[in-house]
Design an enzyme around this catalytic site. Structure first.
Site, PDB file in Angstrom:
ATOM      1  N   GLU A 488       0.819  -1.218   0.000  1.00  0.00           N
ATOM      2  CA  GLU A 488       0.000   0.000   0.000  1.00  0.00           C
ATOM      3  C   GLU A 488       0.850   1.265   0.000  1.00  0.00           C
ATOM      4  OE1 GLU A 488      -2.545  -0.631   3.369  1.00  0.00           O
ATOM      5  OE2 GLU A 488      -3.947  -1.863   2.234  1.00  0.00           O
ATOM      6  N   GLN A 603       4.861  -4.278   2.408  1.00  0.00           N
ATOM      7  CA  GLN A 603       4.679  -5.704   2.712  1.00  0.00           C
ATOM      8  C   GLN A 603       4.888  -6.511   1.437  1.00  0.00           C
ATOM      9  OE1 GLN A 603       0.488  -4.333   3.172  1.00  0.00           O
ATOM     10  NE2 GLN A 603       0.062  -6.510   3.185  1.00  0.00           N
TER      11      GLN A 603
HETATM   12  C1  BGC Z   1      -2.404  -4.062   5.150  1.00  0.00           C
HETATM   13  C2  BGC Z   1      -3.481  -4.817   4.420  1.00  0.00           C
HETATM   14  C3  BGC Z   1      -4.363  -5.510   5.438  1.00  0.00           C
HETATM   15  C4  BGC Z   1      -4.882  -4.535   6.475  1.00  0.00           C
HETATM   16  C5  BGC Z   1      -5.623  -5.219   7.597  1.00  0.00           C
HETATM   17  C6  BGC Z   1      -3.036  -3.096   6.131  1.00  0.00           C
HETATM   18  O1  BGC Z   1      -2.044  -2.417   6.849  1.00  0.00           O
HETATM   19  O2  BGC Z   1      -1.604  -3.332   4.240  1.00  0.00           O
HETATM   20  O3  BGC Z   1      -2.899  -5.783   3.570  1.00  0.00           O
HETATM   21  O4  BGC Z   1      -5.429  -6.107   4.790  1.00  0.00           O
HETATM   22  O5  BGC Z   1      -3.799  -3.847   7.050  1.00  0.00           O
HETATM   23  O6  BGC Z   1      -4.782  -6.114   8.257  1.00  0.00           O
END
Ligand code: BGC
Length: 760
Positions: A488, A603
């Site tokens: 993200e 990630q």
């Molecule tokens: C992550 C997502 C995840 C969400 C809830 C975010 O920080 O980037 O991949 O779905 O957290 O755990």
């Protein structure tokens, strides 16, 4: 990173009161039983930093969306798991002086989460401002034997005084969520009742109209004798209490039992809630704290018997994995198919609604291998039941003809997320949902799941991908623009490798699934074809073109897949080693635009694809991609390190695997990302299990057979775990001498161990 908790194999221990870490401890010492849970708030009043949290699974409030600039397609609301009635409260005054640890000198503070037996305990000695010294021992748990019930035994001894004490034992639904878009209270009063030694409150959620009845009954003794107290009953909106007054005597231990229950309209008629809550509270009270606690220990013992992972020679690693398994089973037991696994479970409010792609991508294999097969199946059926909503959701974004886009976050199938770069763009979540169906069938052999439920979901997802790609005449390939991959820290990119790859895979898998159902369950196929209005040749003809011509960005110089178009125009030569300690975590120190422009990866992204589809790539490809992406990954999503363990172990990089293992296993215990105070990272805890079983244990399924390629980090003397597989329970024990497999069932089983097929 913090290091204030003691390392111990079965317990989480805080010695000394770490006042400034109190909210972190409240998260870590949380309790739950799948149906309800709570942060480790104190029973006594506490005026210091605290985040009050009591939660009842499935009970949510749709908080009207609040965004700076509305975009078509945004959901109307964000579903929030609600802070529900506080049933812990035991507020005490000694001769009119409020007993508040924030105002006391606290000595010999000892807090322990006993994971073996499933309870929380605190012991301490506190000196009040008046000089009164009180010794306290408090134990409590959320029962896994009766998941509607919680129990507290709170005892105090006046060390240097005698005199009047006033104790307020209450249930209080007049609570707020810290996270509320319009600062409103989410509960309205329905009923309160209190008499004798009991107090009850029923409150209803605004808009969703769930009702929850919370009740309690108490008993109090001093040195084992009944106490002659005067009781006053207090009732006000959403609040009921029994307030007792008596004189305590120096040196005499006062023991208060408070037995509580939460019942909701998800399981009872509203009219019958009060009566049933009283029944449940009374039955538990009659059983008594001691018996309930023994039953709790026995129930946890049998959970551990099957799901424990033992690690010898490394207490911090051992504590980490047990903490993770414990929290997973406190959060979700699989007994109620309407429920799912929230990223914070019952440990905090963040992430609101319950279901993310985390469930399928991370938690699913854990439940599949440690619980009854129906638990994994229920998780899949949960999404099947949301298929119509996923089709509606895609429709809102302009997709048609049965294309399904599952939500980024949901409570009931409707999308709740409201950041355009995630809601509209982080669409790879669809892929994980399809992958879980594949994973389930590979693992369990239950291929007919496709005919029953799976295929309809796969068709909806395939239709979405087919409409979401477009053909680039320049490239002569199908491309996908405007997406956010798992990383993200890069939004609105074109051709995210992971998303393109999994999209094409979904299309291919959906076609295979169609062929299977046609062949094995032709009647069912006809019914599905009719129901979803499937135009076979047209649709699969298009899908095939996409599968054969999907664009996968590749960098010829580094010989790795590009995370997305343009990735190598970033300052890609930089790695995490170029960051200063004060930059990290970058999400707490850098502006968002700086993060987006940087090369740093939140990630596993390309590597997430390599983890899912390891067999599609040769080892050199896996290695090159790992060597390139891992040094650029900051792991600021808790979901990241576990994937790196599995890949590092596969590539024989045991030191890296071990480093990443500690990071996933102790993420909350050591507060690696400086955010545990918001709650624990529950969904990533399943990733810790993956790290051991798929990472060090090298567990895979190949052609319906269990495969283990075991390895032992040098820091460990050995480790062992059990998994369920197609009716058998297989135990894997690895130590310096080698690997032993035990088949705990009567059925013979062929498995592959380190390259050799053996009969078990
Ligand atoms: C992550 C997502 C995840 C969400 C809830 C975010 O920080 O980037 O991949 O779905 O957290 O755990």
């Amino acid at each position: 990173m913090k290091n204030y908790l003691k390392h111990d194999a079965w317990n989480i221990i805080e010695e000394g009161f770490h006042r400034k870490h109190n909210q972190i401890s409240e998260s870590i010492f949380s309790l739950g039983n799948g149906r309800m849970g709570q942060r480790a708030n104190f029973e006594e009043y506490f005026s210091g930093e605290t985040l009050q949290g009591n939660y009842v699974a499935g009970i949510y409030y749709p908080d009207k969306t609040r965004v700076g600039w509305w975009k078509i397609g945004y959901p109307e609301y964000f579903a929030k798991v609600l802070n529900a009635a506080n049933w812990n409260g035991i507020y005490i005054e000694f001769d009119g002086e409020v007993f508040d640890l924030n105002k006391c000198e606290v000595n010999d503070f000892y807090r322990v989460l006993n994971m073996k037996e499933g309870y929380l305990e605190r012991r301490f000695e506190a000196t009040l401002v008046s000089g009164k010294i009180v010794k306290v021992v408090a134990q409590r748990f959320c029962s896994i034997v009766d998941d509607q019930v919680g129990a507290i035994r709170y005892s105090f001894t006046p060390v240097n005084f005698s005199g009047p004490v006033n104790i307020n034992l209450f249930v209080d639904a007049d609570v707020v969520n810290e996270d509320s878009n319009y600062d409103e209270k989410f509960w309205i009063d329905v009923a309160t009742d209190t008499e004798n030694d009991q107090a009850y409150v029923i409150a209803e959620t605004k808009k969703t109209a769930f009702q929850v009845a919370t009740g309690m009954r108490f008993g109090v003794t001093a040195d084992g004798e009944a106490v002659d107290y005067k009781v006053t009953h207090v009732k006000r909106e959403k609040y009921a209490a029994c307030v007792i007054d008596f004189d305590c005597e120096e040196g005499k231990e006062v023991v208060i039992d408070k037995i509580a229950a939460n019942l909701s309209s998800m399981n009872y008629e509203k009219d019958a809630l009060m009566e049933n809550c009283q029944k449940v509270v009374n039955a538990a009270y009659e059983k008594g704290f001691v018996t309930m606690k023994q039953e709790q220990a026995a129930a946890w013992a049998s959970k551990w018997e099957e799901s424990d992972i033992k690690i010898d020679g490394d207490v911090s690693a051992q504590q980490g994995i047990r903490f993770n398994i414990f929290q997973m089973y406190q959060t979700y037991t699989g007994e109620d198919e309407r429920l799912n696994i929230g990223p914070k479970g019952f440990t905090g409010e963040k992430y609101g609604g319950s279901t993310y792609w985390d469930t399928e991508a991370y938690c699913f294999p854990f439940y599949m291998a440690t619980a009854d097969q129906k638990v994994a199946r229920n998780l899949l059926v949960y999404r099947y039941k949301h298929l119509d909503r996923a089709i509606e959701n895609a429709g809102k974004l302009g997709f048609k003809d049965g294309a399904a886009l599952y939500p980024m976050v949901t409570m009931n199938g409707e999308e709740c997320h409201n950041e355009w770069e995630i809601t509209f763009e982080e669409i790879h979540r669809n892929g994980a949902i399809a992958y879980a169906i594949y994973d389930y069938i590979e693992y369990t052999g239950d291929k007919m799941y496709l005919a029953e439920y799976g295929l309809e979901v796969l068709i909806g997802i395939a239709r979405f991908w087919n409409q979401r790609v477009h053909f680039s005449s320049r490239k002569g390939k199908y491309v996908m623009h405007g997406v956010t991959g798992p990383n993200e820290y890069e939004n609105n990119v074109n051709n995210n490798f992971y998303t393109n790859y999994i999209a094409a895979w979904c299309l291919k898998y959906a076609m295979e699934a169609i062929e299977f159902v046609k062949r094995e369950a032709p009647d069912r196929w006809t019914a599905i074809e009719d129901k979803v209005k499937f135009y076979e040749n047209t649709e699969t003809g298009e899908w095939k073109k996409v599968v054969d011509n999907i664009y996968l960005p590749y960098d010829e110089e580094m010989k790795v897949f590009k995370q997305a178009d343009g990735f190598f125009d970033k300052e890609w030569e930089k790695t995490v080693d170029d960051l200063k300690p004060e930059d990290r975590p970058i999400n707490q120190n850098w502006s968002w635009d700086r993060i987006l422009r940087s090369v740093y990866i939140k990630q596993a992204d390309v590597l997430q694809g390599m983890y899912f589809f390891e067999d599609h790539f040769d080892e050199d490809t896996l290695r090159r991609n790992f060597n390139f992406y891992e040094p650029r990954t900051v792991h600021e999503s808790s979901l990241s390190p576990c994937i790196h363990v599995v890949l590092a172990a596969k590539l024989g990089k045991l030191d890296k695997a071990y480093e990443m293992y500690l990071r996933t296993a102790r993420l909350d215990l050591d507060d690696y990302n400086n955010d545990t105070e918001d709650g624990c990272h529950i969904t990533s805890m399943a990733g810790t299990w993956l790290a051991v079983v798929k990472g060090f244990g090298g567990m895979r399924i190949k052609d319906g057979q269990l495969v283990f390629n075991t390895m032992l980090p040098e820091q460990w003397e050995g480790y062992s775990f059990k998994i369920r597989f197609r009716g058998s329970i297989v135990e894997v024990k690895v130590n310096k001498e080698g690997t032993t497999l035990v088949n705990h069932s009567d059925e013979a089983l062929k498995v592959q161990l380190n390259g050799k097929e053996i009969d078990l």
